[in-house]
Design a protein around this motif. Structure first.
Motif, mmCIF file in Angstrom:
data_model
loop_
_atom_site.group_PDB
_atom_site.id
_atom_site.type_symbol
_atom_site.label_atom_id
_atom_site.label_comp_id
_atom_site.label_asym_id
_atom_site.label_seq_id
_atom_site.Cartn_x
_atom_site.Cartn_y
_atom_site.Cartn_z
ATOM 1 N N UNK A 31 -9.513 0.590 12.289
ATOM 2 C CA UNK A 31 -9.638 1.930 11.713
ATOM 3 C C UNK A 31 -9.174 1.912 10.255
ATOM 4 N N UNK A 32 -8.048 1.259 10.005
ATOM 5 C CA UNK A 32 -7.491 1.202 8.654
ATOM 6 C C UNK A 32 -8.476 0.545 7.689
ATOM 7 N N UNK A 33 -9.097 -0.528 8.102
ATOM 8 C CA UNK A 33 -10.087 -1.198 7.247
ATOM 9 C C UNK A 33 -11.305 -0.305 7.003
ATOM 10 N N UNK A 34 -11.785 0.352 8.059
ATOM 11 C CA UNK A 34 -12.964 1.235 7.924
ATOM 12 C C UNK A 34 -12.688 2.425 7.015
ATOM 13 N N UNK A 35 -11.501 2.983 7.115
ATOM 14 C CA UNK A 35 -11.149 4.209 6.393
ATOM 15 C C UNK A 35 -10.406 3.951 5.079
ATOM 16 N N UNK A 36 -10.279 2.700 4.686
ATOM 17 C CA UNK A 36 -9.484 2.322 3.506
ATOM 18 C C UNK A 36 -9.848 3.143 2.272
ATOM 19 N N UNK A 37 -11.134 3.262 1.993
ATOM 20 C CA UNK A 37 -11.587 3.952 0.776
ATOM 21 C C UNK A 37 -11.168 5.422 0.741
ATOM 22 N N UNK A 38 -10.923 5.992 1.883
ATOM 23 C CA UNK A 38 -10.534 7.406 1.954
ATOM 24 C C UNK A 38 -9.034 7.608 1.742
ATOM 25 N N UNK A 39 -8.221 6.666 2.178
ATOM 26 C CA UNK A 39 -6.776 6.854 2.203
ATOM 27 C C UNK A 39 -6.019 6.117 1.107
ATOM 28 N N UNK A 40 -6.648 5.122 0.479
ATOM 29 C CA UNK A 40 -5.917 4.284 -0.475
ATOM 30 C C UNK A 40 -6.627 4.227 -1.820
ATOM 31 N N UNK B 66 -11.268 10.553 -11.977
ATOM 32 C CA UNK B 66 -11.840 10.174 -10.691
ATOM 33 C C UNK B 66 -10.897 9.295 -9.889
ATOM 34 N N UNK B 67 -11.276 9.024 -8.679
ATOM 35 C CA UNK B 67 -10.454 8.216 -7.794
ATOM 36 C C UNK B 67 -11.019 6.804 -7.728
ATOM 37 N N UNK B 68 -10.149 5.822 -7.821
ATOM 38 C CA UNK B 68 -10.554 4.426 -7.739
ATOM 39 C C UNK B 68 -9.847 3.806 -6.539
ATOM 40 N N UNK B 69 -10.589 3.137 -5.694
ATOM 41 C CA UNK B 69 -10.048 2.566 -4.466
ATOM 42 C C UNK B 69 -9.217 1.318 -4.765
ATOM 43 N N UNK B 70 -8.066 1.207 -4.091
ATOM 44 C CA UNK B 70 -7.231 0.014 -4.206
ATOM 45 C C UNK B 70 -7.912 -1.159 -3.507
ATOM 46 N N UNK B 71 -7.572 -2.360 -3.905
ATOM 47 C CA UNK B 71 -8.208 -3.561 -3.381
ATOM 48 C C UNK B 71 -7.639 -3.937 -2.009
ATOM 49 N N UNK C 169 -4.156 -8.066 4.753
ATOM 50 C CA UNK C 169 -4.655 -7.069 5.696
ATOM 51 C C UNK C 169 -6.105 -7.352 6.078
ATOM 52 N N UNK C 170 -6.899 -7.788 5.128
ATOM 53 C CA UNK C 170 -8.317 -8.052 5.387
ATOM 54 C C UNK C 170 -8.525 -9.231 6.335
ATOM 55 N N UNK C 171 -7.522 -10.104 6.456
ATOM 56 C CA UNK C 171 -7.686 -11.324 7.246
ATOM 57 C C UNK C 171 -6.793 -11.404 8.474
ATOM 58 N N UNK C 172 -5.854 -10.487 8.629
ATOM 59 C CA UNK C 172 -4.909 -10.596 9.736
ATOM 60 C C UNK C 172 -5.617 -10.536 11.086
ATOM 61 N N UNK C 173 -5.099 -11.287 12.023
ATOM 62 C CA UNK C 173 -5.633 -11.281 13.378
ATOM 63 C C UNK C 173 -4.987 -10.216 14.251
ATOM 64 N N UNK C 174 -3.993 -9.525 13.704
ATOM 65 C CA UNK C 174 -3.323 -8.460 14.455
ATOM 66 C C UNK C 174 -4.296 -7.310 14.696
#
Length: 119
Positions: free
Chosen positions: A80-89, A96-101, A4-9
């Motif tokens: 948007x998904x990359x920017x908001x990742x820490x909030x949704x995943x 506490x909440x730990x963010x997925x990689x 996801x971090x590298x996709x060109x889509x």
């Protein structure tokens, strides 16, 4: 199967799959969980993510906000998904909440996968 971090889509569409590196409910090192993008048929929200693997298969993971849509279309904007990742995943277990990689998360396009029969 792109990262996801590298996709060109630019967007994820209904039927696309997000493979989280770990189970969001059990925590790190618990194996992957797949989420499929689905249409909730609700104009007050964006698209949804449905769990399709593991013991929570069939449950809704999230209904995303309309801000997540790509240019007003019914697709999830990758930026948007990359920017908001820490909030949704985040992992739901423990203190506490730990963010997925994000860097280990993969995406499968609906038009780029196939079902393989095994004996």
């Amino acid at each position: 199967m792109a990262l996801l971090a590298e996709t060109g889509e630019e967007a994820l569409f209904v039927g696309d799959i997000i493979r989280l590196p770990d189970n969001y409910d059990l925590g790190p090192d618990t194996g992957p969980v797949d989420l499929i993008v689905f249409e909730p048929n609700d104009e007050e929200c964006g698209l949804g993510l449905l769990v399709i693997s593991g013991y929570k298969s069939g449950l809704i993971y999230a209904l995303l906000p309309t801000e997540s849509m790509k240019g007003g279309s019914r697709a999830i904007c990758i930026d948007w998904l990359r920017r908001e990742w820490d909030r949704w995943f985040c992992y739901a277990h423990g203190d506490g909440m730990k963010v997925m990689d994000l860097n280990k998360t993969r995406v499968f396009g609906w038009d780029k996968r196939e079902i393989v029969e095994t004996a």
